[in-house]
Design a protein around this motif. Structure first.
Motif, PDB file in Angstrom:
ATOM      1  N   ASP A 154      21.969  27.473  -6.684  1.00  0.00           N
ATOM      2  CA  ASP A 154      20.642  27.193  -6.088  1.00  0.00           C
ATOM      3  C   ASP A 154      20.516  27.085  -4.561  1.00  0.00           C
ATOM      4  O   ASP A 154      19.440  27.431  -4.087  1.00  0.00           O
ATOM      5  CB  ASP A 154      20.079  25.925  -6.744  1.00  0.00           C
ATOM      6  N   VAL A 190      14.822  31.793  -4.517  1.00  0.00           N
ATOM      7  CA  VAL A 190      15.339  32.468  -5.699  1.00  0.00           C
ATOM      8  C   VAL A 190      14.277  33.358  -6.331  1.00  0.00           C
ATOM      9  O   VAL A 190      14.581  34.364  -6.972  1.00  0.00           O
ATOM     10  CB  VAL A 190      15.869  31.437  -6.717  1.00  0.00           C
ATOM     11  N   ALA A 191      13.011  33.017  -6.138  1.00  0.00           N
ATOM     12  CA  ALA A 191      11.905  33.820  -6.655  1.00  0.00           C
ATOM     13  C   ALA A 191      10.681  33.535  -5.797  1.00  0.00           C
ATOM     14  O   ALA A 191      10.591  32.492  -5.142  1.00  0.00           O
ATOM     15  CB  ALA A 191      11.623  33.488  -8.116  1.00  0.00           C
ATOM     16  N   SER A 194       8.918  30.004  -5.228  1.00  0.00           N
ATOM     17  CA  SER A 194       9.802  28.946  -5.735  1.00  0.00           C
ATOM     18  C   SER A 194      10.365  28.119  -4.589  1.00  0.00           C
ATOM     19  O   SER A 194      10.621  28.623  -3.489  1.00  0.00           O
ATOM     20  CB  SER A 194      10.952  29.562  -6.533  1.00  0.00           C
ATOM     21  N   GLN A 275      23.073  36.097  -6.285  1.00  0.00           N
ATOM     22  CA  GLN A 275      23.505  35.000  -5.423  1.00  0.00           C
ATOM     23  C   GLN A 275      24.963  35.149  -5.065  1.00  0.00           C
ATOM     24  O   GLN A 275      25.739  35.769  -5.784  1.00  0.00           O
ATOM     25  CB  GLN A 275      23.273  33.652  -6.111  1.00  0.00           C
ATOM     26  N   ARG A 318      11.117  29.853 -16.044  1.00  0.00           N
ATOM     27  CA  ARG A 318      11.121  31.237 -16.490  1.00  0.00           C
ATOM     28  C   ARG A 318      11.855  31.398 -17.818  1.00  0.00           C
ATOM     29  O   ARG A 318      11.692  32.398 -18.506  1.00  0.00           O
ATOM     30  CB  ARG A 318      11.760  32.116 -15.409  1.00  0.00           C
ATOM     31  N   ASP A 345      19.597  26.572 -12.794  1.00  0.00           N
ATOM     32  CA  ASP A 345      19.472  27.903 -12.203  1.00  0.00           C
ATOM     33  C   ASP A 345      18.865  28.911 -13.171  1.00  0.00           C
ATOM     34  O   ASP A 345      18.042  29.745 -12.779  1.00  0.00           O
ATOM     35  CB  ASP A 345      20.842  28.394 -11.731  1.00  0.00           C
ATOM     36  N   THR A 348      15.141  28.083 -13.618  1.00  0.00           N
ATOM     37  CA  THR A 348      14.373  28.373 -12.411  1.00  0.00           C
ATOM     38  C   THR A 348      14.240  29.867 -12.140  1.00  0.00           C
ATOM     39  O   THR A 348      13.171  30.350 -11.781  1.00  0.00           O
ATOM     40  CB  THR A 348      15.026  27.697 -11.186  1.00  0.00           C
ATOM     41  N   SER A 349      15.350  30.595 -12.308  1.00  0.00           N
ATOM     42  CA  SER A 349      15.363  32.007 -11.931  1.00  0.00           C
ATOM     43  C   SER A 349      15.059  32.957 -13.077  1.00  0.00           C
ATOM     44  O   SER A 349      14.575  34.061 -12.863  1.00  0.00           O
ATOM     45  CB  SER A 349      16.730  32.364 -11.348  1.00  0.00           C
ATOM     46  N   ASP A 351      17.390  34.290 -14.664  1.00  0.00           N
ATOM     47  CA  ASP A 351      18.520  35.223 -14.605  1.00  0.00           C
ATOM     48  C   ASP A 351      19.725  34.603 -15.308  1.00  0.00           C
ATOM     49  O   ASP A 351      20.300  33.620 -14.829  1.00  0.00           O
ATOM     50  CB  ASP A 351      18.855  35.529 -13.139  1.00  0.00           C
TER      51      ASP A 351
END
Length: 407
Positions: A154, A190-191, A194, A275, A318, A345, A348-349, A351
């Motif tokens: 993050d 990250v997006a 965000s 990342q 997400r 992570d 939030t992402s 991914d």
């Protein structure tokens, strides 16, 4: 300060030797309080010096020779070490290692360590000053201490003091800034929209050091993790100790390792998903070599309080929190801060590659941490560390004694 070789990175083929080195290191710690008559500390020191650089399948004969020499040394000091716990631990440890490595008790032994050489006219010892570990061991009779720091995801920061923070830092921030190294991480969201950020660029400067290395700059960006310094070289340059700084490519375009033997430091740079992550094992002297003006270092002080975030899963992400938990549990069975970071992570992402980021950071910590018992850190949602059950068990009898004394 004496400069020397860092602990080599531990590839799978070296793990066995690493465990043996660790046993010897623990024995050194046990022997700090032996009497002046008992010479077990000298035996331990000579054993560590003899096995420090033995690696790979061809080390068998030399390793057995070192063990026999270790055993001979303990026998010579046995009379003055009777009743010494550290001495008896060493003796039993040698027997176990002899059995594990199929070593015969009969065979050649190594010669005693020679006396230190006199300084040469240039003012430094003829001992390789670009080999930090060997130099430190030779001068102090024990291996150097090491510290570990990491930044991933993050980003999440594990400091040299084993504090763990999740940060919302955006822009460029120094992870390290001391007399030997400068490491800067550049973060971006990250997006879109965000508050969470990830490291998108890493810059590492190995500062010029006398006869060891020229100044070298390493830079990694997303989708560009090179196995060379910015000038195209893969070592410290043309100076006598140039080979004490080298880059190894562990996974093309995804994982490199930089070994700075001259300052006892190993660095890992990885890309997982969108990342970059950074891990370091640094000699204590190197990690502490900074002035008051160099106080802003995330590896030393962690994230500024205003930039810290909770890792508690968000209501709306997400990816649902339970789905993220299931994905992270596949890679990280222990629900520690690495697991919490992974869940945060992924939620939030969106991914799932962030599971690899946390897993890679944990694997680096497993290799780089000098104390394996500190591998896992447990915190409640990124806040204060949780009190361990063993500590509660310790407090319980203390509380009972207090009650009994009161009455």
């Amino acid at each position: 300060m004496g400069m020397g070789r860092p602990a080599r990175s531990r590839s799978p083929g070296q793990l066995e030797n690493s465990s043996l080195f660790l046993q010897a290191f623990l024995l050194l710690l046990l022997c700090r309080h032996v009497s002046s008559q008992c010479k077990i500390l000298r035996c331990n020191s000579e054993y560590v010096a003899a096995t420090l650089h033995l690696h790979g399948p061809g080390r068998g004969a030399a390793f057995c020779t070192a063990l026999r020499s270790y055993s001979l040394c303990t026998r010579r000091t046995a009379r003055t070490c009777r009743g010494d716990l550290a001495f008896h631990s060493a003796v039993h440890g040698i027997e176990d290692l002899m059995i594990q490595n199929n070593c015969s008790k009969e065979g050649p032994t190594a010669l005693p360590r020679p006396r230190p050489p006199a300084p040469n006219p240039q003012g430094f010892e003829s001992l390789d000053i670009c080999d930090y570990e060997r130099s430190f061991l030779y001068k102090h009779g024990r291996p150097p201490g090491f510290q570990h720091c990491a930044a991933f995801g993050d980003p999440h920061i594990r400091t040299f003091h084993d504090d763990f923070h999740t940060c919302r830092v955006e822009g460029s921030w120094p992870l390290l800034d001391n007399d030997y190294l400068f490491v800067q991480a550049t973060s971006s969201p990250v997006a879109k929209g965000s508050n969470a950020t990830v490291t998108s660029k890493l810059t590492i400067i190995f500062k010029n050091m006398k006869e060891c290395i020229d100044q070298k700059v390493y830079q990694a960006e997303l989708d560009n993790v090179p196995a060379a310094f910015q000038d195209g070289s893969v070592n410290g340059g043309m100076r006598p100790g140039g080979s004490s700084l080298v880059i190894w490519e562990r996974s093309p375009g995804r994982h490199v390792e930089i070994r700075a033997d001259y300052i006892g430091t190993t660095i890992a740079v990885r890309q997982a998903g969108r990342q970059l992550s950074f891990s370091i094992r640094a000699a204590e002297e190197v990690a502490r070599a900074f002035t008051e003006e160099q106080d802003l270092q995330l590896c030393v002080g962690g994230c500024p309080h205003s930039q810290r975030m909770s890792r508690s899963p968000r209501e709306r992400g997400r990816v649902p929190a339970e789905t993220a938990r299931a994905l992270c549990r596949e890679m990280l069975p222990v629900e520690d801060v690495y697991f919490q970071s992974c869940v945060f992570d992924v939620v939030t992402s969106g991914d799932t590659n962030f599971t690899m980021a946390a897993h890679g950071a944990l694997e680096d910590a497993r290799l780089f941490l000098p104390d394996a018992e500190k591998l896992h850190i447990f915190q409640a949602g990124g806040g204060c560390p949780l009190i361990s059950p063993s500590f509660l068990l310790f407090l319980l009898p203390c509380g009972l004694w207090a009650v009994l004394l009161h009455f």
